[in-house]
Design a protein around this motif. Structure first.
Motif, PDB file in Angstrom:
ATOM      1  N   LYS A   1      -4.862  -4.519  -6.437  1.00 43.39           N
ATOM      2  CA  LYS A   1      -3.847  -3.909  -5.590  1.00 43.39           C
ATOM      3  C   LYS A   1      -3.999  -4.363  -4.153  1.00 43.39           C
ATOM      4  O   LYS A   1      -3.053  -4.753  -3.501  1.00 43.39           O
ATOM      5  CB  LYS A   1      -3.944  -2.388  -5.657  1.00 43.39           C
ATOM      6  CG  LYS A   1      -3.395  -1.829  -6.954  1.00 43.39           C
ATOM      7  CD  LYS A   1      -3.656  -0.347  -7.035  1.00 43.39           C
ATOM      8  CE  LYS A   1      -3.167   0.202  -8.362  1.00 43.39           C
ATOM      9  NZ  LYS A   1      -3.664   1.557  -8.583  1.00 43.39           N
TER      10      LYS A   1
ATOM     11  N   GLN B   1       7.689   9.451   7.146  1.00 45.49           N
ATOM     12  CA  GLN B   1       7.649   9.139   5.716  1.00 45.49           C
ATOM     13  C   GLN B   1       6.574   9.972   5.000  1.00 45.49           C
ATOM     14  O   GLN B   1       6.781  10.427   3.874  1.00 45.49           O
ATOM     15  CB  GLN B   1       7.420   7.625   5.604  1.00 45.49           C
ATOM     16  CG  GLN B   1       6.963   7.078   4.292  1.00 45.49           C
ATOM     17  CD  GLN B   1       5.461   7.163   4.129  1.00 45.49           C
ATOM     18  OE1 GLN B   1       4.986   7.719   3.156  1.00 45.49           O
ATOM     19  NE2 GLN B   1       4.703   6.648   5.087  1.00 45.49           N
TER      20      GLN B   1
ATOM     21  N   PRO C   1      -0.671   4.810   5.570  1.00 54.82           N
ATOM     22  CA  PRO C   1      -1.694   3.761   5.505  1.00 54.82           C
ATOM     23  C   PRO C   1      -2.017   3.234   6.907  1.00 54.82           C
ATOM     24  O   PRO C   1      -1.234   3.413   7.847  1.00 54.82           O
ATOM     25  CB  PRO C   1      -1.040   2.669   4.655  1.00 54.82           C
ATOM     26  CG  PRO C   1       0.136   3.294   3.994  1.00 54.82           C
ATOM     27  CD  PRO C   1       0.572   4.390   4.918  1.00 54.82           C
ATOM     28  N   GLU C   2      -3.159   2.578   7.008  1.00 52.92           N
ATOM     29  CA  GLU C   2      -3.594   1.982   8.260  1.00 52.92           C
ATOM     30  C   GLU C   2      -2.531   0.991   8.745  1.00 52.92           C
ATOM     31  O   GLU C   2      -2.056   0.158   7.979  1.00 52.92           O
ATOM     32  CB  GLU C   2      -4.904   1.243   7.993  1.00 52.92           C
ATOM     33  CG  GLU C   2      -5.629   0.808   9.218  1.00 52.92           C
ATOM     34  CD  GLU C   2      -6.958   0.155   8.843  1.00 52.92           C
ATOM     35  OE1 GLU C   2      -7.187  -0.091   7.649  1.00 52.92           O
ATOM     36  OE2 GLU C   2      -7.750  -0.107   9.756  1.00 52.92           O
TER      37      GLU C   2
ATOM     38  N   LEU D   1       2.712   1.367  -3.625  1.00 52.04           N
ATOM     39  CA  LEU D   1       1.898   1.732  -4.781  1.00 52.04           C
ATOM     40  C   LEU D   1       1.192   3.071  -4.619  1.00 52.04           C
ATOM     41  O   LEU D   1       0.483   3.513  -5.516  1.00 52.04           O
ATOM     42  CB  LEU D   1       0.881   0.624  -5.092  1.00 52.04           C
ATOM     43  CG  LEU D   1       1.511  -0.719  -5.506  1.00 52.04           C
ATOM     44  CD1 LEU D   1       0.445  -1.725  -5.857  1.00 52.04           C
ATOM     45  CD2 LEU D   1       2.488  -0.566  -6.664  1.00 52.04           C
ATOM     46  N   THR D   2       1.386   3.745  -3.477  1.00 52.56           N
ATOM     47  CA  THR D   2       0.866   5.109  -3.365  1.00 52.56           C
ATOM     48  C   THR D   2       2.003   6.122  -3.467  1.00 52.56           C
ATOM     49  O   THR D   2       1.788   7.314  -3.279  1.00 52.56           O
ATOM     50  CB  THR D   2       0.086   5.330  -2.052  1.00 52.56           C
ATOM     51  OG1 THR D   2       0.894   4.913  -0.961  1.00 52.56           O
ATOM     52  CG2 THR D   2      -1.201   4.555  -2.048  1.00 52.56           C
ATOM     53  N   LEU D   3       3.212   5.643  -3.743  1.00 57.24           N
ATOM     54  CA  LEU D   3       4.313   6.562  -4.032  1.00 57.24           C
ATOM     55  C   LEU D   3       4.161   7.030  -5.485  1.00 57.24           C
ATOM     56  O   LEU D   3       3.567   6.327  -6.302  1.00 57.24           O
ATOM     57  CB  LEU D   3       5.656   5.843  -3.836  1.00 57.24           C
ATOM     58  CG  LEU D   3       6.031   5.534  -2.380  1.00 57.24           C
ATOM     59  CD1 LEU D   3       7.248   4.634  -2.321  1.00 57.24           C
ATOM     60  CD2 LEU D   3       6.280   6.795  -1.584  1.00 57.24           C
ATOM     61  N   PRO D   4       4.713   8.213  -5.787  1.00 53.79           N
ATOM     62  CA  PRO D   4       4.542   8.718  -7.158  1.00 53.79           C
ATOM     63  C   PRO D   4       5.450   7.972  -8.138  1.00 53.79           C
ATOM     64  O   PRO D   4       6.494   8.465  -8.531  1.00 53.79           O
ATOM     65  CB  PRO D   4       4.925  10.191  -7.041  1.00 53.79           C
ATOM     66  CG  PRO D   4       5.810  10.262  -5.864  1.00 53.79           C
ATOM     67  CD  PRO D   4       5.390   9.173  -4.930  1.00 53.79           C
TER      68      PRO D   4
ATOM     69  N   TYR E   1       0.973  10.027   2.562  1.00 50.87           N
ATOM     70  CA  TYR E   1      -0.052   9.066   2.979  1.00 50.87           C
ATOM     71  C   TYR E   1       0.483   8.141   4.059  1.00 50.87           C
ATOM     72  O   TYR E   1       1.544   7.542   3.907  1.00 50.87           O
ATOM     73  CB  TYR E   1      -0.493   8.256   1.759  1.00 50.87           C
ATOM     74  CG  TYR E   1      -1.515   7.179   2.021  1.00 50.87           C
ATOM     75  CD1 TYR E   1      -2.629   7.430   2.811  1.00 50.87           C
ATOM     76  CD2 TYR E   1      -1.379   5.919   1.466  1.00 50.87           C
ATOM     77  CE1 TYR E   1      -3.579   6.443   3.041  1.00 50.87           C
ATOM     78  CE2 TYR E   1      -2.321   4.926   1.681  1.00 50.87           C
ATOM     79  CZ  TYR E   1      -3.420   5.191   2.468  1.00 50.87           C
ATOM     80  OH  TYR E   1      -4.352   4.214   2.692  1.00 50.87           O
TER      81      TYR E   1
ATOM     82  N   LYS F   1      -8.045   5.130   0.953  1.00 53.59           N
ATOM     83  CA  LYS F   1      -7.249   4.365  -0.017  1.00 53.59           C
ATOM     84  C   LYS F   1      -7.570   4.776  -1.448  1.00 53.59           C
ATOM     85  O   LYS F   1      -6.705   4.769  -2.316  1.00 53.59           O
ATOM     86  CB  LYS F   1      -7.517   2.861   0.145  1.00 53.59           C
ATOM     87  CG  LYS F   1      -6.778   2.258   1.320  1.00 53.59           C
ATOM     88  CD  LYS F   1      -7.169   0.816   1.534  1.00 53.59           C
ATOM     89  CE  LYS F   1      -6.915   0.473   2.980  1.00 53.59           C
ATOM     90  NZ  LYS F   1      -6.462  -0.815   3.275  1.00 53.59           N
TER      91      LYS F   1
ATOM     92  N   ALA G   1      -5.919   8.151  -2.031  1.00 54.81           N
ATOM     93  CA  ALA G   1      -4.461   8.007  -2.126  1.00 54.81           C
ATOM     94  C   ALA G   1      -4.040   7.254  -3.391  1.00 54.81           C
ATOM     95  O   ALA G   1      -2.860   7.164  -3.691  1.00 54.81           O
ATOM     96  CB  ALA G   1      -3.932   7.280  -0.895  1.00 54.81           C
ATOM     97  N   GLY G   2      -5.011   6.687  -4.104  1.00 57.32           N
ATOM     98  CA  GLY G   2      -4.686   6.019  -5.361  1.00 57.32           C
ATOM     99  C   GLY G   2      -4.314   4.563  -5.210  1.00 57.32           C
ATOM    100  O   GLY G   2      -3.756   3.967  -6.121  1.00 57.32           O
TER     101      GLY G   2
ATOM    102  N   GLU H   1       0.833  -1.201   0.000  1.00 63.36           N
ATOM    103  CA  GLU H   1       0.000   0.000   0.000  1.00 63.36           C
ATOM    104  C   GLU H   1       0.872   1.257   0.000  1.00 63.36           C
ATOM    105  O   GLU H   1       0.569   2.247  -0.656  1.00 63.36           O
ATOM    106  CB  GLU H   1      -0.916  -0.015   1.222  1.00 63.36           C
ATOM    107  CG  GLU H   1      -1.958   1.070   1.188  1.00 63.36           C
ATOM    108  CD  GLU H   1      -3.004   0.911   2.263  1.00 63.36           C
ATOM    109  OE1 GLU H   1      -3.037  -0.134   2.934  1.00 63.36           O
ATOM    110  OE2 GLU H   1      -3.790   1.854   2.443  1.00 63.36           O
ATOM    111  N   LEU H   2       1.965   1.163   0.737  1.00 53.15           N
ATOM    112  CA  LEU H   2       2.915   2.273   0.761  1.00 53.15           C
ATOM    113  C   LEU H   2       3.583   2.421  -0.606  1.00 53.15           C
ATOM    114  O   LEU H   2       3.656   3.509  -1.179  1.00 53.15           O
ATOM    115  CB  LEU H   2       3.969   1.980   1.833  1.00 53.15           C
ATOM    116  CG  LEU H   2       5.004   3.049   2.027  1.00 53.15           C
ATOM    117  CD1 LEU H   2       4.497   4.065   3.033  1.00 53.15           C
ATOM    118  CD2 LEU H   2       6.304   2.449   2.513  1.00 53.15           C
TER     119      LEU H   2
ATOM    120  N   LYS I   1      -0.338  11.539  -6.858  1.00 55.91           N
ATOM    121  CA  LYS I   1       0.353  10.916  -5.724  1.00 55.91           C
ATOM    122  C   LYS I   1       1.513  11.762  -5.226  1.00 55.91           C
ATOM    123  O   LYS I   1       1.859  11.711  -4.044  1.00 55.91           O
ATOM    124  CB  LYS I   1       0.841   9.524  -6.109  1.00 55.91           C
ATOM    125  CG  LYS I   1      -0.275   8.485  -6.169  1.00 55.91           C
ATOM    126  CD  LYS I   1       0.217   7.206  -6.793  1.00 55.91           C
ATOM    127  CE  LYS I   1      -0.921   6.208  -6.943  1.00 55.91           C
ATOM    128  NZ  LYS I   1      -0.508   5.028  -7.723  1.00 55.91           N
TER     129      LYS I   1
END
Lengths: 244, 313
Positions: free
Chosen positions: A242, B145, B80-81, A86-89, B78, B45, B48-49, A83-84, B73
């Motif tokens: 995803k 981060q 995440p949980e 795939l949410t990076l640019p 972001y 989510k 955030a894409g 999740e981290l 993005k």
């Protein structure tokens, strides 16, 4: 540095941050040598070449490469870090490529550590070093093809054991698709064209020509296409699925 | 600016998020409230894409998350949980990796990393593998981060989960400090947090918006809004009855410990009347205070009403 390169570096250093890298390399070297000397009769043959060494690579890769590829995406899913990531640019295809190249480079490093056998054969006789180089290249290409299959399958699950088993089975099919074991599944009902197509997908036949030192361009292109196809499939799998 | 338009996510027949439309502007801290499984995380989510909406759109700073994912993005930080990260990395190398992917380099990268480490007090663990850190430190690595590239938009899924009260206080202070030039969305179960940091709260349940208001306005919906609690030194028997006879009083509760709570009708301001009565009667008043209303009460009322409304038709 481009983004594929950044992913590549992180992934490659991750192998060496855990015991995975060392265990893999040691096991690979022990098995490769054992096969060469005991099953391949390296000394008894009395020939200065490495064919007893390369003959067993497909079988080694069948079990060892899925062990590398199984964690590529399944581990990211399990820990949630996907999740981290795939949410990076960054584009999904860049991540897929970076991860694959890192795993491939790691296999290359393991393969490079077999250099003592090359020194040995040069000490004992006068082998054709060009042919040996070609065989190394063929071996690396085949490892890449196994890895690309494994990476795609790893992306479909969060369970590494499932990823491992399915990858072994699929790779086994690709490895032996030229043999009756696989072809008989098709020959009964499928048209001859399809059976021939399946037969022509065999890793074994393509690897054999390279391992004998023949620079067979078709084989190089073949492995390139296999890698490209499975990496594209990997990207599609991730875009479709995803999260769990 | 974050805008969502009829954002919807379905899993088979289950509707996780149901045509959610809202927008958040710069300088706003939006709190997402809702019971577990309400669709808070799913909504975040999608913005955030990470998840693809089944229908509808989300736009971040003018970029559609589906059409221009990389641009959208890069505007977002972001968390995440569960604050996932790579366990075998150290916070130092992990932040370095994130900074590179975010396109930071050179002196700028060093400065931003130093700032994030400083703000979240990570100096003491900077060389330890993340998997060996406590839950609180892992969460702070995740926050570091998220804020590393000084994003315009921060999406934080339960940012204070697992932190101790001091750390919670610091993280809330951090969010308030960053609020002025950013858009921040946080989700939380902790209602006091909404008070502490949010200018606006959206309560969702079953994927729908049930309330969208300032925390103060939400509190005003509580039956306890403007209620007066009164502690008398010695409780005259007649006190309860006399208080109940006052105008605009809907009821009197004995809440123990010698305290009475006087409930107003329709949130009327009844403090002066109660004070006057106490004076006239010559009661010995130990304590007298106005309650602003209880968010947890409102939350329960809204979310269970929403549930009832869904079941009845």
């Amino acid at each position: 540095m481009n983004k594929t390169g950044i992913i590549f570096r992180r992934e490659l250093s991750a192998y060496f941050a855990t015991p995975v890298a060392y265990v893999f390399i040691v096991i690979f070297l022990v098995l490769a040598s054992a096969f060469t000397f005991y099953l391949g009769n390296f000394y008894e043959r009395g020939q200065a070449d490495l064919s007893p060494f390369f003959t067993f690579h497909p079988w080694l890769y069948l079990f060892l490469v899925p062990a590398i590829s199984m964690r590529l995406w399944a581990e990211e899913r399990k820990s949630g870090s996907i999740e981290l990531l795939l949410t990076l640019p960054i584009r999904t295809s860049e991540v897929v490529l970076g991860k694959f190249l890192a795993a491939w480079a790691f296999c290359g490093i393991a393969l490079a550590f077999t250099f003592p056998i090359w020194i040995t054969v040069n000490y004992l006789g006068e082998p054709d070093n060009g042919a040996i180089f070609t065989a190394y290249l063929g071996s690396l290409l085949m490892a890449g093809a196994f890895l690309a299959i494994g990476a795609c399958i790893s992306a479909t699950t969060r369970n590494q054991v499932i990823a491992f088993i399915i990858t072994v089975v699929v790779c086994f099919g690709f490895l032996l698709s030229g043999l009756p074991l696989v072809l008989d599944l098709f020959s009964g009902w499928a048209p001859q064209v399809l059976t021939d197509a399946v037969a022509s997908l065999s890793f074994m036949t393509h690897f054999r020509s390279l391992s004998r030192g023949v620079i067979d361009l078709r084989a190089v292109v073949y492995f390139g296409l296999v890698i490209g196809f499975w990496l594209a499939a990997n990207t599609v799998v991730l875009d479709l699925k995803k999260a769990d | 600016m974050i805008e969502t338009e009829q954002l919807t996510k379905r899993y088979g027949s289950l509707v996780a998020v149901d045509e959610l439309s809202f927008s958040v502007g710069q300088g706003e801290v939006l709190g997402f409230l809702g019971p577990n499984g309400a669709g808070k995380s799913t909504t975040m989510k999608m913005i955030a894409g990470f998840l693809t909406p089944t229908a509808g759109h989300a736009r971040v700073c003018g970029f559609d998350v589906e059409q221009e994912p990389v641009k959208a993005k890069s505007q977002i930080g972001y968390l995440p949980e569960g604050a996932p990260s790579y366990g075998e990395m150290t916070p130092g190398s992990f932040l370095e990796f994130i900074a590179r992917v975010r396109g930071l380099s050179g002196a700028e990268k060093q400065r931003r990393m130093a700032e994030a480490v400083e703000r979240l007090h990570l100096q003491s663990v900077i060389t330890q593998p993340i998997e060996t850190l406590s839950k609180g430190y892992k969460r702070r690595v995740g926050l570091a981060q998220a804020i590393l590239h000084d994003p315009k938009v921060l999406i934080l899924d339960e940012p204070t989960d697992g932190l101790d009260p001091n750390q919670k206080h610091e993280v809330r202070a951090l969010i308030r400090e960053m609020a002025s030039d950013k858009i921040i969305i946080i989700s939380t179960h902790i209602l006091e947090e909404v008070h502490a940091v949010c200018a606006r709260a959206i309560i969702i349940a079953h994927g729908r918006i049930l309330a969208d208001d300032t925390p103060a306005a939400l509190e005003a919906r509580s039956p306890y809004h403007n209620a007066v609690s009164l502690k008398l030194g010695e409780m005259p028997e007649a006190a309860r009855a006399r208080l109940g006879e006052l105008g605009n009083v809907s009821g009197v509760e004995d809440i123990g410990d010698g305290r009475l709570r006087i409930l107003p009708t329709d949130g009327e301001f009844i403090l002066p009347a109660v004070g006057r009565l106490a004076l006239e009667q010559g009661w010995h008043v130990d304590e007298l205070q106005v309650e602003s209303g209880r968010l947890d009460e409102v939350f329960r009322q809204i979310t269970t009403d929403g549930l009832a409304a869904e079941v009845s038709p």
